[in-house]
Motif scaffolding. Structure first.
Motif, mmCIF file in Angstrom:
data_model
loop_
_atom_site.group_PDB
_atom_site.id
_atom_site.type_symbol
_atom_site.label_atom_id
_atom_site.label_comp_id
_atom_site.label_asym_id
_atom_site.label_seq_id
_atom_site.Cartn_x
_atom_site.Cartn_y
_atom_site.Cartn_z
ATOM 1 N N ASP A 119 41.821 52.728 47.665
ATOM 2 C CA ASP A 119 43.111 52.579 47.716
ATOM 3 C C ASP A 119 43.402 51.658 46.819
ATOM 4 N N ALA A 120 43.313 50.494 46.670
ATOM 5 C CA ALA A 120 42.977 49.550 45.251
ATOM 6 C C ALA A 120 41.974 48.858 45.149
ATOM 7 N N ALA A 121 42.155 48.869 44.108
ATOM 8 C CA ALA A 121 41.106 47.207 43.882
ATOM 9 C C ALA A 121 41.386 45.981 43.096
ATOM 10 N N ILE A 122 41.720 45.102 43.474
ATOM 11 C CA ILE A 122 42.473 44.197 43.019
ATOM 12 C C ILE A 122 41.275 42.901 42.009
ATOM 13 N N ASN A 123 41.529 42.008 41.467
ATOM 14 C CA ASN A 123 40.633 41.795 40.127
ATOM 15 C C ASN A 123 41.361 40.099 40.628
ATOM 16 N N ILE A 124 40.931 39.605 41.081
ATOM 17 C CA ILE A 124 40.498 37.937 41.624
ATOM 18 C C ILE A 124 39.655 37.044 40.557
ATOM 19 N N HIS A 125 38.854 37.513 40.115
ATOM 20 C CA HIS A 125 38.199 37.271 38.869
ATOM 21 C C HIS A 125 38.685 36.320 37.911
ATOM 22 N N ASP A 126 39.181 37.199 37.014
ATOM 23 C CA ASP A 126 40.337 36.803 36.246
ATOM 24 C C ASP A 126 40.629 35.771 36.419
ATOM 25 N N PRO A 127 41.525 36.159 37.009
ATOM 26 C CA PRO A 127 42.851 35.026 37.828
ATOM 27 C C PRO A 127 42.122 33.761 37.928
ATOM 28 N N LEU A 128 41.448 34.200 38.382
ATOM 29 C CA LEU A 128 40.649 32.364 38.866
ATOM 30 C C LEU A 128 39.619 31.356 37.625
ATOM 31 N N ALA A 129 38.830 31.870 36.454
ATOM 32 C CA ALA A 129 38.174 31.761 35.063
ATOM 33 C C ALA A 129 40.014 31.752 34.122
ATOM 34 N N LYS A 130 40.894 32.736 33.938
ATOM 35 C CA LYS A 130 41.429 32.365 33.791
ATOM 36 C C LYS A 130 42.407 30.427 34.000
ATOM 37 N N ASP A 131 43.307 30.686 34.939
ATOM 38 C CA ASP A 131 43.256 29.095 35.554
ATOM 39 C C ASP A 131 42.060 28.033 34.863
ATOM 40 N N LEU A 132 40.801 28.476 35.444
ATOM 41 C CA LEU A 132 39.457 27.916 35.095
ATOM 42 C C LEU A 132 40.272 26.857 33.776
ATOM 43 N N GLU A 133 39.632 27.883 33.323
ATOM 44 C CA GLU A 133 40.044 27.574 31.645
ATOM 45 C C GLU A 133 40.791 26.662 31.100
ATOM 46 N N GLU A 134 41.971 27.105 31.356
ATOM 47 C CA GLU A 134 42.951 26.404 30.946
ATOM 48 C C GLU A 134 42.967 25.074 31.882
ATOM 49 N N LEU A 135 42.811 24.550 32.353
ATOM 50 C CA LEU A 135 42.745 23.354 33.296
ATOM 51 C C LEU A 135 41.158 22.400 32.857
ATOM 52 N N ARG A 136 39.961 23.285 32.276
ATOM 53 C CA ARG A 136 39.455 22.806 30.980
ATOM 54 C C ARG A 136 39.656 22.245 30.361
#
Length: 565
Positions: free
Chosen positions: A193-210
């Motif tokens: 019924d839904a597919a939710i992307n948690i991969h990209d939000p986590l990767a984006k946050d990590l990139e910003e922190l790095r």
């Protein structure tokens, strides 16, 4: 994409939401953070979260040679888990272990796909809704830096048994990226019924922190740290419940930052252990401290009452919950919640007489030339985050609750100037039509005033298919009905606003291909003039949807200052 949003973005009542997954779900902090949000802000919703995550588990049934025992597989327990937990909504999150930390293999990918599809089909037989999450990312840099694994991660393939959870393939995130891309296709058909992307939000946050700290450690590279769990939680709150949050609560990183949050964690772990052992699993590490489920449920009820007694809840007439102060461009900023929604008030150094204020319906601090100029002249700025609600009736009701709060708590003037930028035009015009007595002036900038134009894309603009689906859902419309329901279009309110003698300033570019001016602003102007309303229009030749506003905001400032109350 299939949206789970209901008419008016209504949060469902009394749903049992069951989570199945590996050690990231077994840890459960992201689930506990969602529970904390509802217990703290919306306890009346009565949602039940059941954590059935099991460490080391897969959907594929695969294990790497170096694993100390055959990895548990969800299919060893899935039928019993569904029978015992009786989910209304089932949430599945697998993939991290399913590639068994090796380079990409089509055979392993096939096993993962088949295992996931089998689980989804079985879930569909039991649950009203089945939601699948992408696997989170793997971060090799964190594995190298983590004190518990640094040596093994550096050794990598040099270990006797090859890559494993202790020493993954350095390129393993590429495997998870492929798995995530496949998961996101599942909602296009009938599988989920839904597919939710948690991969990209986590990767984006990590990139910003790095970018700020090249040696930032994201958990152990496999298991997210507390911040990572918060990113997952806020992503799920947005996609499952239409609650958009940006601020990470202090207790997400430090449980003791809120007196009641340790009890939330205690309750979550108590129930998680009891449920896991009640259902059963094939991981040899059992939760020895687990109570019988019936006993755990009794204790959990007592903890819930303790949490509700300790948590401070905001109201329209009281100091808002979690009120925090900070600096915003040299001015005092207040952050708080109203009805579970993030809210902001920025205070001028010397408030003007009567405490006039401007209200950003959407996009706080974007192209804020006029906002800052008015702040310097003693006006307050206010904002309540109601993103992705498209000005629907529930959004308008939440806006009125916010107005009551800020006029009561901060003593702001009873009437305000309402700014509607882009889709904020829907919020601004719909609110002004419902509560004209509270609006002294409207400033609309490249406004969306016809949902069929944007996000529908039924005219000259391209629209946004995903947001169109959301918009139809929150208005309770089909595409056919949307084309006919003129009463739901902000354009139709022009006559009512003119009759209420609300002055309007409209600024837009005549080359806007996102929110075409001739389908939105120009039509509104014509209707407003036909109704003998007061409207000023500034058309920017050759300008598209961006940039908004005017870099020299003096015409806007003069307009707003001439209609303060």
């Amino acid at each position: 994409m299939h949206t789970l949003f209901q008419t008016d973005s209504e949060i469902p009542q009394s749903k049992r939401i069951v989570f199945l997954g590996d050690s990231i779900t077994d840890n459960g902090l992201y689930i506990a953070l969602m529970e904390a949000y509802f217990l703290h802000h919306l306890p009346q919703q009565g949602l039940t979260f059941i954590n059935l995550g099991v460490s080391s588990e897969t959907a594929s049934g695969l294990s790497e040679a170096a694993h100390p025992w055959p990895r548990p597989c969800v299919h060893d327990r899935l039928e019993r888990a569904l029978r015992e937990s009786r989910p209304d909504w089932l949430v599945l999150c697998y993939g991290m272990n399913d590639g068994i930390y090796q380079p990409f293999s089509e055979e392993r990918f096939h096993a993962y796909r088949e295992g996931m599809l089998r689980a989804l089909r079985l879930g569909k037989q039991t649950a009203e809704k089945v939601i699948v999450l992408t696997p989170p990312p793997y971060d090799h840099r964190s594995k190298q830096l983590h004190p518990d694994y640094a040596g093994e991660a550096a050794a990598g393939a040099e270990t006797d048994k090859g890559f494993s959870w202790k020493s993954p393939d350095p390129g393993y995130n590429g495997v998870l990226r492929r798995y995530a891309n496949w998961v996101l296709t599942l909602a296009d058909g009938q599988e989920a019924d839904a597919a939710i992307n948690i991969h990209d939000p986590l990767a984006k946050d990590l990139e910003e922190l790095r970018n700020d700290n090249p040696d930032y450690i994201y958990g152990d590279g496999i298991h997210p740290n507390a911040r990572g769990h918060w990113i997952i939680a806020k992503t799920l709150l947005s996609r499952l419940f239409h609650v958009t949050l940006e601020r990470m609560p202090d207790y997400a990183a430090d449980p003791d930052a809120a007196s009641w949050f340790p009890a939330v964690l205690e309750r979550h772990r108590l129930l998680g252990a009891a449920w896991k052992e009640h259902v059963g699993h094939t991981n040899p590490n059992k939760a020895e401290e687990a109570l019988p489920l019936a006993d755990a449920l009794v204790r959990a009820d007592a903890l819930r009452e303790r949490i509700l007694g300790a948590a401070a809840f905001g109201s329209d007439a009281a100091i808002p919950a979690d009120l925090k102060t900070s600096d915003w461009n040299g001015y005092r900023r207040y952050d708080f919640y109203v009805g579970g929604r993030e809210a902001i008030v920025v205070e001028p150094k010397r408030p003007a007489s009567g405490k006039p204020w401007i209200w950003r319906a959407e996009f706080f601090d974007a192209f804020a030339y006029a906002d800052r100029a008015l702040l310097e002249q003693g006006w307050h700025i206010a904002y309540c985050r109601l993103s992705h609600m498209y000005g629907c009736p529930a959004a308008v009701r939440s806006m009125e609750s916010f107005r009551k709060c800020v006029t009561g708590v901060f003593g702001l003037a009873p009437r305000m100037s309402l700014f509607g930028f882009s889709r904020g035009g829907l919020y601004a015009v719909n609110y002004a039509a419902a509560y004209p007595q509270h609006v002294s002036a409207l400033y609309l900038d490249a406004p969306v005033l016809d949902i069929c134009s944007w996000p529908g894309g039924k005219g000259a603009g391209s629209g946004s298919p995903a947001q169109w689906e959301e918009c139809l859902a929150v208005y309770g419309l089909t595409e056919e009905k949307a084309a006919k329901e003129h009463a739901l279009k902000a354009l139709s309110h022009a006559g009512k606003l003119a009759a209420a003698d609300i002055p309007v300033l409209l600024i837009a570019g005549d080359a806007d291909t996102v929110v075409p001016y001739d389908e939105n602003g120009e039509r509104f102007e014509r209707l407003y003039r036909e109704a003998e309303g007061r409207i000023q229009v500034i058309v920017k030749p050759g300008i598209g949807h961006h940039p908004h506003s005017l870099e020299n905001p003096e015409p806007i400032v003069q307009f707003i200052r001439s209609h303060p109350f």
